[in-house]
Design a protein around this motif. Structure first.
Motif, PDB file in Angstrom:
ATOM      1  N   VAL A 543       0.864  -1.185   0.000  1.00 57.41           N
ATOM      2  CA  VAL A 543       0.000   0.000   0.000  1.00 57.41           C
ATOM      3  C   VAL A 543       0.900   1.234   0.000  1.00 57.41           C
ATOM      4  O   VAL A 543       1.617   1.508   0.967  1.00 57.41           O
ATOM      5  N   PHE A 544       0.873   1.980  -1.122  1.00 55.38           N
ATOM      6  CA  PHE A 544       1.581   3.262  -1.208  1.00 55.38           C
ATOM      7  C   PHE A 544       0.580   4.361  -0.900  1.00 55.38           C
ATOM      8  O   PHE A 544      -0.392   4.566  -1.636  1.00 55.38           O
ATOM      9  N   GLN A 545       0.809   5.070   0.198  1.00 56.81           N
ATOM     10  CA  GLN A 545      -0.099   6.134   0.631  1.00 56.81           C
ATOM     11  C   GLN A 545       0.608   7.478   0.492  1.00 56.81           C
ATOM     12  O   GLN A 545       1.749   7.638   0.926  1.00 56.81           O
ATOM     13  N   LEU A 546      -0.118   8.423  -0.093  1.00 56.99           N
ATOM     14  CA  LEU A 546       0.371   9.789  -0.236  1.00 56.99           C
ATOM     15  C   LEU A 546      -0.656  10.729   0.387  1.00 56.99           C
ATOM     16  O   LEU A 546      -1.778  10.850  -0.108  1.00 56.99           O
ATOM     17  N   GLN A 547      -0.259  11.381   1.469  1.00 53.88           N
ATOM     18  CA  GLN A 547      -1.148  12.333   2.128  1.00 53.88           C
ATOM     19  C   GLN A 547      -0.925  13.711   1.504  1.00 53.88           C
ATOM     20  O   GLN A 547       0.175  14.273   1.580  1.00 53.88           O
ATOM     21  N   ILE A 548      -1.973  14.262   0.890  1.00 50.47           N
ATOM     22  CA  ILE A 548      -1.899  15.538   0.180  1.00 50.47           C
ATOM     23  C   ILE A 548      -2.553  16.605   1.044  1.00 50.47           C
ATOM     24  O   ILE A 548      -3.689  16.438   1.505  1.00 50.47           O
ATOM     25  N   SER A 549      -1.841  17.716   1.249  1.00 49.75           N
ATOM     26  CA  SER A 549      -2.380  18.841   2.031  1.00 49.75           C
ATOM     27  C   SER A 549      -2.212  20.114   1.210  1.00 49.75           C
ATOM     28  O   SER A 549      -1.106  20.434   0.763  1.00 49.75           O
ATOM     29  N   GLY A 550      -3.323  20.836   0.984  1.00 49.66           N
ATOM     30  CA  GLY A 550      -3.300  22.078   0.227  1.00 49.66           C
ATOM     31  C   GLY A 550      -3.835  23.236   1.054  1.00 49.66           C
ATOM     32  O   GLY A 550      -4.707  23.063   1.912  1.00 49.66           O
ATOM     33  N   GLU A 551      -3.299  24.443   0.785  1.00 48.70           N
ATOM     34  CA  GLU A 551      -3.722  25.625   1.544  1.00 48.70           C
ATOM     35  C   GLU A 551      -3.685  26.847   0.628  1.00 48.70           C
ATOM     36  O   GLU A 551      -2.734  27.027  -0.142  1.00 48.70           O
ATOM     37  N   HIS A 552      -4.744  27.658   0.735  1.00 41.34           N
ATOM     38  CA  HIS A 552      -4.803  28.946   0.051  1.00 41.34           C
ATOM     39  C   HIS A 552      -4.810  30.006   1.147  1.00 41.34           C
ATOM     40  O   HIS A 552      -5.854  30.316   1.745  1.00 41.34           O
ATOM     41  N   ALA A 553      -3.610  30.545   1.434  1.00 43.93           N
ATOM     42  CA  ALA A 553      -3.466  31.442   2.579  1.00 43.93           C
ATOM     43  C   ALA A 553      -4.270  32.722   2.403  1.00 43.93           C
ATOM     44  O   ALA A 553      -4.829  33.258   3.380  1.00 43.93           O
ATOM     45  N   ALA A 554      -4.352  33.240   1.187  1.00 48.04           N
ATOM     46  CA  ALA A 554      -5.046  34.508   0.970  1.00 48.04           C
ATOM     47  C   ALA A 554      -6.534  34.383   1.268  1.00 48.04           C
ATOM     48  O   ALA A 554      -7.166  35.327   1.775  1.00 48.04           O
ATOM     49  N   ARG A 555      -7.121  33.238   0.969  1.00 50.00           N
ATOM     50  CA  ARG A 555      -8.557  33.051   1.155  1.00 50.00           C
ATOM     51  C   ARG A 555      -8.872  32.180   2.373  1.00 50.00           C
ATOM     52  O   ARG A 555     -10.043  31.904   2.642  1.00 50.00           O
ATOM     53  N   GLY A 556      -7.838  31.698   3.053  1.00 49.54           N
ATOM     54  CA  GLY A 556      -8.074  30.898   4.254  1.00 49.54           C
ATOM     55  C   GLY A 556      -8.688  29.548   3.968  1.00 49.54           C
ATOM     56  O   GLY A 556      -9.475  29.040   4.775  1.00 49.54           O
ATOM     57  N   LEU A 557      -8.345  28.949   2.834  1.00 53.93           N
ATOM     58  CA  LEU A 557      -8.905  27.658   2.456  1.00 53.93           C
ATOM     59  C   LEU A 557      -7.864  26.569   2.660  1.00 53.93           C
ATOM     60  O   LEU A 557      -6.665  26.774   2.439  1.00 53.93           O
ATOM     61  N   GLN A 558      -8.330  25.401   3.061  1.00 51.28           N
ATOM     62  CA  GLN A 558      -7.469  24.237   3.232  1.00 51.28           C
ATOM     63  C   GLN A 558      -8.193  23.011   2.722  1.00 51.28           C
ATOM     64  O   GLN A 558      -9.420  22.915   2.797  1.00 51.28           O
ATOM     65  N   CYS A 559      -7.418  22.077   2.194  1.00 42.75           N
ATOM     66  CA  CYS A 559      -7.980  20.806   1.748  1.00 42.75           C
ATOM     67  C   CYS A 559      -6.920  19.727   1.927  1.00 42.75           C
ATOM     68  O   CYS A 559      -5.722  20.003   1.882  1.00 42.75           O
ATOM     69  N   GLY A 560      -7.387  18.520   2.113  1.00 38.47           N
ATOM     70  CA  GLY A 560      -6.454  17.415   2.294  1.00 38.47           C
ATOM     71  C   GLY A 560      -7.141  16.100   2.035  1.00 38.47           C
ATOM     72  O   GLY A 560      -8.328  15.918   2.368  1.00 38.47           O
ATOM     73  N   ALA A 561      -6.403  15.177   1.425  1.00 35.18           N
ATOM     74  CA  ALA A 561      -6.975  13.870   1.104  1.00 35.18           C
ATOM     75  C   ALA A 561      -5.841  12.883   0.862  1.00 35.18           C
ATOM     76  O   ALA A 561      -4.748  13.275   0.431  1.00 35.18           O
ATOM     77  N   PRO A 562      -6.081  11.584   1.118  1.00 36.28           N
ATOM     78  CA  PRO A 562      -5.064  10.578   0.827  1.00 36.28           C
ATOM     79  C   PRO A 562      -5.247   9.983  -0.564  1.00 36.28           C
ATOM     80  O   PRO A 562      -6.371   9.847  -1.060  1.00 36.28           O
ATOM     81  N   LEU A 563      -4.119   9.630  -1.162  1.00 38.24           N
ATOM     82  CA  LEU A 563      -4.117   8.884  -2.414  1.00 38.24           C
ATOM     83  C   LEU A 563      -3.475   7.529  -2.117  1.00 38.24           C
ATOM     84  O   LEU A 563      -2.316   7.450  -1.704  1.00 38.24           O
ATOM     85  N   ASN A 564      -4.256   6.443  -2.319  1.00 39.51           N
ATOM     86  CA  ASN A 564      -3.793   5.091  -2.018  1.00 39.51           C
ATOM     87  C   ASN A 564      -3.646   4.314  -3.315  1.00 39.51           C
ATOM     88  O   ASN A 564      -4.617   4.193  -4.089  1.00 39.51           O
ATOM     89  N   LEU A 565      -2.464   3.792  -3.544  1.00 46.42           N
ATOM     90  CA  LEU A 565      -2.183   2.955  -4.711  1.00 46.42           C
ATOM     91  C   LEU A 565      -1.766   1.588  -4.179  1.00 46.42           C
ATOM     92  O   LEU A 565      -0.699   1.435  -3.579  1.00 46.42           O
ATOM     93  N   VAL A 566      -2.638   0.580  -4.404  1.00 43.58           N
ATOM     94  CA  VAL A 566      -2.506  -0.717  -3.734  1.00 43.58           C
ATOM     95  C   VAL A 566      -2.214  -1.793  -4.774  1.00 43.58           C
ATOM     96  O   VAL A 566      -2.951  -1.928  -5.761  1.00 43.58           O
TER      97      VAL A 566
END
Length: 675
Positions: A543-566
């Protein structure tokens, strides 16, 4: 000067030490014999070596009719003692005692070196003129002989005194000469030092003279240069005067132009004020367009997600690997790929597999009939499909992970069907053979770089684990971390839905090279073994897991999700997947664990499709680790990999049937993880 020792000193020493006298049969007179006196032997020894000739000329020599006796000091002590004993026997005890008494009272005389004996055949030296010959004394007249010896001893002492005085004078002269030599040596040292000082001064003066000469030459050269420079400056002065006149003319012209420019500047200032107003308007418009662009990006994400949902949150792709070298070619019609709904140009979505029923043919005696099995999936990749074609179909799904949606991609199939090739790629560094993992990472890095221009900042953290016999193992462990302890699946914190693997290594990545290094390390640590289906088979789920975290500092937005390649382990049944040799029991236990986890994966998908209240995630370590990527807010894609060989038709049918069941499942609408 050498010290002169009397010949009687040795005799006196022998008497005092009670040693035998010299054997003087030929040196001392015997009773009844006559003594012949020769020249005095001690005179030559009393003088220094350099004055011996002069002294010998003045010495007194005596001729005796009888043979001469050599000096007493020349005989060894043993011979002197024997001679004394013989004299005592012949003359009696009285004379012997008297002679011993005389010798004892005699003062010591310095030893005189022996006079060399005359060569045979030469006559004795003639008597010196003026020296009175001693009278002949009988042998028994020891007293007379002693008197003669006393006279001779007195004369020797006088000579010794004279020589001592001369020696003292010579010593005084030697001291004076040494003192004078010392004084001269001191003067010589002083003169040497003065000479060295004068030479050093001369050398220094010579160097100063050379330096002054060089300085004079340098001054002459500088003088010549200065004269030439004066001439050049005079010429430049004339030129500058002419140029000054020209500049004065130009200044007048520039003043006229300056007046014109001031007039133009006033008009330009008015224009700048107008441009500033226009720039402010453009900034406002740019902000509005930025808001609009952000809105469009959000709309793109929504439409992209809607498109993925229309395609299905659970999609199944089928991929048939090509026939490898050394494998038998399948019979025509064994695998068929009907064209898509839109015609031959449309990618195929169906697969037909033909199988003959050997049991029915045996019972009836007729040829076995052929049974055809048709399957339909979201996309079918024939054996000639390339790696880039496969990734093109899932690139939009990978983009959803960057938008904040959990994504899970499986590779399912029997051992040797090409699952690892699909996920990781082939051996070597051929870019055409790269699998889904390196291509997905390259795509994510590229899109993240584009979105950075819109104010988004992304970070990526990778981990790589395997589930072997229901035990979680870290594939990125190095050195001492390999034996650090068992890995367990735990909640990230109280009340958190995020799952982490304890004792596992989480590595931040930012480029493709770092991902390639991790894949190479994981490939070395993964559990593989030989089975009946494949020489080197993966016996675990990776199981290859990649935790992705994104942020838009100007607008105060954040997002995050895992990508699993099994990359799932081989799905073969127990009878066909057993290994040969002493490890048969281990292979049996591995196969049971693999089939159990795959069955649990199917049950979890069916429970999610049926919206059951209880989903058996904890029945398997695989489903428990991936539960956040399998639910209603996730997107899932399964690759079913099959072999093109007819000997694997049974396992291929089982894989295709399992994939068809998964393809019929429908999961609810996915939701992005936004904050």
């Amino acid at each position: 000067m050498r010290s002169v020792r009397s010949p009687l000193l040795g005799v006196k020493g022998n008497i005092e030490l009670k040693t035998p006298l010299l054997k003087a049969s030929s040196r001392l007179p015997l009773p009844g014999s006559r003594l012949k006196r020769g020249p005095e032997p001690m005179e030559n020894a009393l003088e220094p070596v350099k004055k011996r000739t002069r002294v010998q000329g003045a010495a007194t020599k005596m001729n005796i009719s009888r043979p001469r006796a050599p000096p007493l000091s020349t005989a060894p002590p043993q011979q002197g003692q024997a001679a004394a004993q013989k004299v005592a026997k012949r003359t009696g005890p009285r004379c012997s005692t008297a002679f011993a008494t005389v010798l004892k009272n005699q003062k010591p005389v310095p030893a005189v070196p022996a006079v060399p004996a005359q060569k045979s055949g030469t006559s004795a030296a003639p008597p010196v003129a003026g020296v009175k010959k001693p009278g002949k004394r009988p042998a028994w007249d020891l007293k007379g002989q002693l008197c003669d010896l006393n006279v001779e001893l007195k004369r020797c002492r006088e000579k010794t005194q004279t020589l001592g005085q001369e020696n003292q004078q010579l010593r005084d002269q030697l001291k004076e000469a040494q003192q004078e030599a010392k004084t001269l040596g001191t003067e010589r040292s002083t003169l040497k030092e003065e000479l060295a000082r004068v030479q050093a001064q001369a050398e220094q003066s010579q160097q100063e003279l050379g330096s002054l000469s060089a300085h004079v030459l340098e001054l002459k050269e500088r003088l010549g240069t200065q004269e030439g420079l004066v001439q050049v400056l005079q010429k430049e002065q004339l030129e500058l005067q002419e140029e000054r006149k020209a500049l004065a003319t130009r200044v007048e012209e520039q003043e006229r132009r300056l007046q014109t420019s001031e007039a133009a500047l006033s008009s330009s200032q008015a224009e700048v004020a107008f441009l500033q107003q226009e720039t402010a308007a453009q900034a406002t418009l740019l902000a509005e367009r930025g808001d609009r662009l952000h809105g469009l990006e959000m709309e793109r994400r929504r439409l992209h997600n809607q498109l993925q949902e229309l395609k299905g949150n659970i999609r199944v792709f089928c991929r048939v690997r090509p026939v490898l070298s050394g494998e038998p070619s399948p019979s025509p019609g064994f695998l068929l790929f009907p064209p898509g709904p839109a015609g031959p140009s449309d990618p195929p979505t169906r697969l037909s597999l033909s199988r003959s029923d050997d049991r029915r043919g045996t019972l009836s005696g007729a040829p076995a009939p052929t049974t055809r099995h048709d399957f339909s999936f979201d996309r079918v990749f024939p054996p000639g499909s390339r790696q880039d074609e496969v990734f093109e179909e899932i690139s939009m799904l990978v983009q959803s992970a960057l938008d904040g949606y959990p994504v899970c991609i499986f590779a399912y199939g029997q051992t040797g069907s090409g699952k690892t090739f699909t996920m990781e790629g082939g051996p070597g560094e051929d870019p055409q053979l790269e699998g889904l993992i390196p291509r997905a990472m390259r795509h994510l890095f590229s899109v993240a770089q584009e979105l950075s221009g819109q104010g988004w900042t992304y970070s990526f953290v990778a981990s790589y684990v395997e589930i072997y016999n229901e035990t979680v193992r870290d594939l990125l462990a190095t050195g001492t971390r390999k034996g650090q302890g068992a890995c367990e699946i735990r909640r990230a914190g109280p009340g958190s839905e995020e799952l982490t693997v304890t004792n596992a290594r989480y590595v931040p990545v930012s480029c493709e090279k770092e991902v390639e290094t991790l894949l190479h390390l994981a490939r070395q640590n993964r559990a593989v073994a030989q089975t009946a289906q494949n020489e080197r088979s993966s016996r675990s789920h990776s199981v290859f897991q990649l935790q992705i975290s994104g942020e838009h500092a100007a607008r105060g937005l954040q997002c995050g999700a895992p990508l699993n390649l099994v990359d799932l382990a081989g799905s073969e049944r127990l009878d066909s997947g057993l290994a040969l040799g002493p490890g048969e029991r281990d292979r049996l236990r591995e196969t049971q664990a693999i089939n159990s986890s795959l069955s649990t994966l199917g049950l979890v998908i069916m429970a999610l499709s049926n919206k059951e209240s209880h989903v058996p995630y904890r029945n398997s370590k695989l489903t428990y680790l991936l539960q956040n990527s399998l639910g209603g807010s996730a997107k899932m894609l399964m690759f079913v990999n099959i072999s093109p060989l007819e000997e694997n038709v049974s396992e291929s049918l089982n894989s295709l049937r399992f994939a068809s069941k998964v393809n019929q499942c429908v999961i609810g609408t996915a939701q992005a993880n936004k904050k």
